[in-house]
Design a protein around this motif. Structure first.
Motif, PDB file in Angstrom:
ATOM      1  N   GLY A   5     -14.608   0.267  39.007  1.00 35.49           N
ATOM      2  CA  GLY A   5     -13.584  -0.731  39.275  1.00 35.49           C
ATOM      3  C   GLY A   5     -12.524  -0.174  40.209  1.00 35.49           C
ATOM      4  O   GLY A   5     -12.256   1.026  40.217  1.00 35.49           O
ATOM      5  N   SER A   6     -11.923  -1.044  40.967  1.00 36.62           N
ATOM      6  CA  SER A   6     -10.889  -0.642  41.917  1.00 36.62           C
ATOM      7  C   SER A   6      -9.591  -0.280  41.193  1.00 36.62           C
ATOM      8  O   SER A   6      -9.470  -0.442  39.978  1.00 36.62           O
ATOM      9  N   GLU A   7      -8.610   0.168  41.949  1.00 35.93           N
ATOM     10  CA  GLU A   7      -7.305   0.501  41.384  1.00 35.93           C
ATOM     11  C   GLU A   7      -6.679  -0.693  40.681  1.00 35.93           C
ATOM     12  O   GLU A   7      -5.966  -0.539  39.697  1.00 35.93           O
ATOM     13  N   SER A   8      -6.972  -1.903  41.170  1.00 39.40           N
ATOM     14  CA  SER A   8      -6.362  -3.104  40.585  1.00 39.40           C
ATOM     15  C   SER A   8      -6.790  -3.352  39.141  1.00 39.40           C
ATOM     16  O   SER A   8      -6.146  -4.109  38.422  1.00 39.40           O
ATOM     17  N   VAL A   9      -7.869  -2.708  38.703  1.00 37.85           N
ATOM     18  CA  VAL A   9      -8.323  -2.841  37.314  1.00 37.85           C
ATOM     19  C   VAL A   9      -8.313  -1.491  36.596  1.00 37.85           C
ATOM     20  O   VAL A   9      -9.006  -1.294  35.606  1.00 37.85           O
ATOM     21  N   GLY A  10      -7.545  -0.548  37.121  1.00 36.09           N
ATOM     22  CA  GLY A  10      -7.387   0.736  36.448  1.00 36.09           C
ATOM     23  C   GLY A  10      -8.355   1.813  36.886  1.00 36.09           C
ATOM     24  O   GLY A  10      -8.527   2.813  36.181  1.00 36.09           O
ATOM     25  N   SER A  11      -9.013   1.641  38.022  1.00 35.46           N
ATOM     26  CA  SER A  11      -9.948   2.650  38.556  1.00 35.46           C
ATOM     27  C   SER A  11     -10.972   3.090  37.502  1.00 35.46           C
ATOM     28  O   SER A  11     -11.293   4.270  37.378  1.00 35.46           O
ATOM     29  N   LEU A  12     -11.468   2.143  36.745  1.00 34.50           N
ATOM     30  CA  LEU A  12     -12.403   2.409  35.654  1.00 34.50           C
ATOM     31  C   LEU A  12     -13.781   2.779  36.203  1.00 34.50           C
ATOM     32  O   LEU A  12     -14.267   2.148  37.139  1.00 34.50           O
ATOM     33  N   GLU A  13     -14.410   3.798  35.636  1.00 30.35           N
ATOM     34  CA  GLU A  13     -15.771   4.198  36.007  1.00 30.35           C
ATOM     35  C   GLU A  13     -16.560   4.484  34.743  1.00 30.35           C
ATOM     36  O   GLU A  13     -16.074   5.177  33.858  1.00 30.35           O
ATOM     37  N   ARG A  14     -17.771   3.944  34.670  1.00 32.22           N
ATOM     38  CA  ARG A  14     -18.658   4.184  33.523  1.00 32.22           C
ATOM     39  C   ARG A  14     -20.088   4.320  34.045  1.00 32.22           C
ATOM     40  O   ARG A  14     -20.453   3.718  35.048  1.00 32.22           O
ATOM     41  N   SER A  15     -20.893   5.062  33.304  1.00 33.35           N
ATOM     42  CA  SER A  15     -22.313   5.152  33.620  1.00 33.35           C
ATOM     43  C   SER A  15     -23.102   5.242  32.320  1.00 33.35           C
ATOM     44  O   SER A  15     -22.560   5.599  31.276  1.00 33.35           O
TER      45      SER A  15
END
Length: 100
Positions: free
Chosen positions: A51-61
């Protein structure tokens, strides 16, 4: 720049042909011959959502395996898993907590 809020990716082996690594130093080892195609193996799917910075820079795998040599069935399971991971990210993102 695509100006996207979310990105989703999937890779893996769906079958019915699988890749077997023959050399421990990798598939492109010096001298070649590091890969072998076989019809025996597991379906493996690897997924990522960012997710971009606008949604908290979230990353999952995540990763899943199946015992199915059926490409179509594996692709359906992979799509479900990728969308489930995206849903999890949407629900836990900075904007998702207030909107979902």
């Amino acid at each position: 720049d695509m100006n996207a809020t979310w990105g989703i990716a999937e890779t893996g082996q769906a079958g019915p042909t699988f890749i077997k690594i023959k050399k421990t130093e990798g598939p492109y080892a010096k001298g070649g011959g590091g890969l072998e195609r076989t019809d025996v193996g597991q379906g493996v799917g690897i997924f990522a959502v960012a997710g971009s910075e606008s949604v908290g820079s979230l990353e999952r795998s995540s990763k899943m395996t199946t015992e199915l040599p059926d490409r179509r069935a594996n692709m359906v399971e992979y799509a479900k898993a990728a969308l489930s991971l995206l849903e999890e990210c949407l629900r836990t993102s900075d904007t998702g907590r207030s909107k979902l």
